[in-house]
Design a protein around this motif. Structure first.
Motif, PDB file in Angstrom:
ATOM      1  N   ALA A 126      27.526  -5.188  76.423  1.00  0.00           N
ATOM      2  CA  ALA A 126      27.762  -4.329  77.583  1.00  0.00           C
ATOM      3  C   ALA A 126      27.668  -2.869  77.170  1.00  0.00           C
ATOM      4  CB  ALA A 126      29.125  -4.606  78.199  1.00  0.00           C
ATOM      5  N   LYS A 127      27.066  -2.066  78.045  1.00  0.00           N
ATOM      6  CA  LYS A 127      27.110  -0.608  77.886  1.00  0.00           C
ATOM      7  C   LYS A 127      28.153  -0.112  78.871  1.00  0.00           C
ATOM      8  CE  LYS A 127      22.443  -0.446  76.213  1.00  0.00           C
ATOM      9  NZ  LYS A 127      22.079   0.246  74.960  1.00  0.00           N
ATOM     10  N   ILE A 128      29.125   0.614  78.355  1.00  0.00           N
ATOM     11  CA  ILE A 128      30.278   1.035  79.145  1.00  0.00           C
ATOM     12  C   ILE A 128      30.508   2.522  78.894  1.00  0.00           C
ATOM     13  CG2 ILE A 128      32.778   0.767  79.428  1.00  0.00           C
ATOM     14  CD1 ILE A 128      32.383  -2.172  78.462  1.00  0.00           C
ATOM     15  N   SER A 129      30.647   3.305  79.976  1.00  0.00           N
ATOM     16  CA  SER A 129      30.895   4.729  79.779  1.00  0.00           C
ATOM     17  C   SER A 129      32.052   5.209  80.648  1.00  0.00           C
ATOM     18  CB  SER A 129      29.638   5.537  80.108  1.00  0.00           C
ATOM     19  OG  SER A 129      29.294   5.358  81.464  1.00  0.00           O
ATOM     20  N   THR A 130      32.750   6.209  80.140  1.00  0.00           N
ATOM     21  CA  THR A 130      33.835   6.821  80.892  1.00  0.00           C
ATOM     22  C   THR A 130      33.437   8.266  81.215  1.00  0.00           C
ATOM     23  OG1 THR A 130      34.866   7.547  78.828  1.00  0.00           O
ATOM     24  CG2 THR A 130      35.624   5.459  79.738  1.00  0.00           C
ATOM     25  N   ARG A 131      33.832   8.728  82.419  1.00  0.00           N
ATOM     26  CA  ARG A 131      33.665  10.134  82.788  1.00  0.00           C
ATOM     27  C   ARG A 131      35.043  10.770  82.675  1.00  0.00           C
ATOM     28  NH1 ARG A 131      28.297  12.000  83.233  1.00  0.00           N
ATOM     29  NH2 ARG A 131      27.093  10.087  83.591  1.00  0.00           N
ATOM     30  N   LEU A 132      35.118  11.891  82.001  1.00  0.00           N
ATOM     31  CA  LEU A 132      36.410  12.481  81.658  1.00  0.00           C
ATOM     32  C   LEU A 132      36.655  13.791  82.389  1.00  0.00           C
ATOM     33  CD1 LEU A 132      36.074  11.892  77.807  1.00  0.00           C
ATOM     34  CD2 LEU A 132      36.914  10.320  79.573  1.00  0.00           C
ATOM     35  N   VAL A 133      37.919  14.139  82.556  1.00  0.00           N
ATOM     36  CA  VAL A 133      38.283  15.407  83.206  1.00  0.00           C
ATOM     37  C   VAL A 133      39.193  16.183  82.246  1.00  0.00           C
ATOM     38  CG1 VAL A 133      38.100  14.356  85.497  1.00  0.00           C
ATOM     39  CG2 VAL A 133      40.320  14.408  84.326  1.00  0.00           C
TER      40      VAL A 133
END
Lengths: 459, 459
Positions: free
Chosen positions: B327-334
């Motif tokens: 799986a390719k998994i990404s998070t968007r951060l603040v």
């Protein structure tokens, strides 16, 4: 003075090399039934088999077209209607060879390493077809026998035999028989012959989820739009509970419980958890609580994810929120589960568990019910004795995790139970890269079938 | 008498067709940075840009090799060290074009349909590079201006700019500047100009699970061996809770809460839930409870599955128990999440949630922290006024869901904040099939940049 039986065995031993070459020739043809681009290879394999059948003494051998891949039917004594008939079943199609990069030698360039012949279909089941034909040729090499031998070779077993039941139905007369020999089952190990009396059924589905109308930028939309890849994982993870049981509604309702007698038989089989760990190459097993591995595989229903695909799967990274996610999911069934019930349960489960944020479709791929045959019929005894003669060991009677729907269909349509065995084993890695046939077992198989044929006549 | 500013605008209007042709030429080169087979195209694009820069009046333009794809740096007045400097950033690499079968016209054969030019990179961000160069050429077409314009075009933005920070660090002098213009952000719609003051960060991972040593027959082993595709689904489904929140341990600890002031700003943006439904082509939205879609995308961290792959995914059915699942998994951060913290949280989560029945590996693909810039700096005002002049509408200041790590890097290394805008919009389908640039907005962009440059001089 030596008997015909002994002469036939002698003939088989003198022709070992040629019998192996016949197998190599057959494995070379890439008869992948699920791949539309290999259609030519299916026809070529059927023609190859017809030539071979006529060459070794069959009087009649023909290719019958179907809506899918052709069926080959042949017989040795078409004109002698009074004789008992042995019908031999085989499938000449094979599984896709991928993943190709894991093969040590090319899947359709059969290669011998040590005692094994490597190639897709070498064990499942071109090896078994060639063993059967080698045995029949060996018997013919002696004198006439009071038995009409018929063969039926289909080209669609690996895609669920969509056209075979109809074909048998419409060719009842042609296929009428006294005994059926089906070598698509297998042994437990090279030194332990086995006859299979139970098989699991199959219900195979493709689930497709549709989210946004097109792939989205995961930054621009991530957090606002439901990701179908995530939804797919959510719904699949709900298909088992914490005890490893399948959660489709009503899935276990018709499952015949294991009797103490059966559990005792299972415990006698020389297949421990360690055996499965070693064959699968894992450090720990997994499965439904309360059953041994051999029980779970032989007599309990299961659900497997056979494939997953969504979004970007190439090298590197692509920040995409996929529009689409797909899973191939199959269940293995036991008596008395009905594949159509399971399909309905699958749909109901999806209705209950998929959110309104995605659109979904299910395709029913293939299926068949489980089978339990009577291990005490005469032809089973004939095979049991034949194997004992060759191995010097009494064969075990076992239930297998795989599925052979044709055996159930033939029983229903032709009214004859099948003798299920075969000369492949778990180490053959069928359906996997580096599939192989153990050649010493291949030759023992040939001798077993020779004895089986003479036992049928003399019993 | 008409001013130079007016003459430059006039020049831009007279050269619309040629400016579009420049964009078409640039989109034709398949500069996919993640694909090793396109390495030649990266070099070719860099050379194409250098030729173009020198042709429109840059005095100095050079290709700088990196460990990855080359960087192009150019300037108009290398010898006048005293002048203020405007540094224009761009990336000439593009996302992979797949899935190819969904493109109406070929991704690298730019095609005009209606007001739009279709092709991979037309909007992200070759369109923005060409708009910037067209504006600079228009200004040069008049007289000298008291401003040294530098450009830096990288070739690795779509793969996380692995070599850019180091390059900026080692070329501080060359890149020293007074203002930075980064047109890799975008508008909300064609009639509403926008300046971006906030961006989400990114942390991208590839997770690989290994089960049995080879693909297994799902009948022969299903129910005894843990299926890595199923394990992957189980663990991914645990990454969100029932409220749509990410469950990585400590994921929200450093998240800066939204102030009432910010929520009021968000509510002023003309992006309703209906807007997102329409743009994404979904009937319902999804996400973290308690926030509007525009808040979730602009100011809340998220986790997305970007890709799934396991087992058999071709046509038809293959009864395999896969050895491998990915799986390719990404998070968007603040603000103020740290990508390295999130990587550690991801690993900890996997340790806590993956069973001992599988072996696993994680690769850290790319990442960068979130960014909040000061919307009140002079250069932001210069762009705001320029857009107001062109559109007749006051631009909105917004926070975007995407990530532009280079803006944070440049602020840290060069000590200059970036003016983030651009002339693409959500309908452009960047990172998706049928990406396109809205050409009327492309030309408004050119005029905006012309006014921006004159505003910088005259302010």
């Amino acid at each position: 003075m030596t008997s015909n039986r002994e002469k036939a065995i002698q003939f088989a031993r003198e022709n070992k090399v040629r019998f192996e070459e016949n197998l190599i020739e057959l494995v070379k043809i890439p008869s992948v039934s699920t791949d539309p681009e290999q259609k030519w290879a299916m026809q070529q394999t059927a023609e190859h088999l017809v030539r071979h059948l006529l060459a070794i003494g069959f009087k009649q051998a023909e290719i019958y077209p179907t809506e899918g891949h052709p069926v080959v039917v042949a017989q040795t004594k078409p004109d002698e209607k009074k004789l008992p008939v042995l019908l031999v079943y085989g499938h000449y199609d094979v599984q896709p060879p991928d993943p190709l990069d894991l093969w040590k030698s090319k899947p359709f360039e059969p290669t011998r390493r040590g005692d094994r012949l490597y190639g897709r279909g070498a064990s499942d089941m071109k090896g078994q077809i060639c063993a059967s034909l080698a045995a029949i040729e060996s018997v013919f090499s002696q004198n006439e026998i009071p038995l009409n031998i018929k063969v039926i070779f289909e080209g669609e077993e690996e895609i669920g035999s969509p056209n075979l039941a109809k074909f048998i139905e419409t060719h009842k007369e042609l296929l009428s028989c006294t005994y059926i020999f089906n070598p698509d089952a297998g042994l437990i190990s090279a030194d332990l012959p086995a006859i299979t009396y139970g098989l699991r059924g199959l219900a195979y589905f493709e689930l497709r989820l549709y989210g946004p109308s097109h792939d989205l930028h995961s930054g621009g939309f991530g957090g606002a739009v439901h990701n179908p890849a995530q939804v797919l994982c959510d719904v699949i993870s709900k298909m088992h509970d914490s005890k490893g049981r399948v959660t489709l509604p009503g899935f276990y309702d018709k499952v015949r419980p294991l009797s103490d007698e059966e559990r005792k038989e299972f415990s006698r089989l020389p297949v421990t958890d360690d055996y499965y760990k070693q064959t699968a190459g894992v450090s720990e097993l997994w499965g439904e609580e309360g059953y041994t591995a051999v029980e779970r595989i032989g007599a309990r229903p299961t659900l497997e994810v056979n494939g997953l695909l969504s979004g970007f799967t190439g090298n590197g990274s692509k920040t995409v929120l996929p529009a689409y996610a797909m899973a191939k999911i199959s269940t293995r069934l036991v008596p008395d589960q009905d594949p159509d019930d399971v399909y309905a349960q699958f749909i109901e489960f999806l209705k209950d568990n998929l959110p309104p944020t995605v659109r979904w479709e299910v395709t029913k791929m293939s299926g068949g019910p489980a089978l339990l045959t009577n291990p005490h019929i005469l032809e089973a005894k004939a095979m049991s004795r034949a194997m004992e003669t060759v191995w010097g060991v009494t064969p075990v009677f076992k239930r297998e995790g795989g599925s052979i729907p044709v055996a159930a269909d033939m029983h229903e349509i032709l009214g004859v139970e099948s003798v299920l065995t075969g000369f492949g084993m778990p180490e053959d890695a069928i359906h996997s890269p580096n599939e192989s046939q153990h050649l010493p077992t291949f030759h023992r198989g040939i001798e077993s079938i020779i004895h089986f044929i003479y036992n049928l006549i003399e019993m």
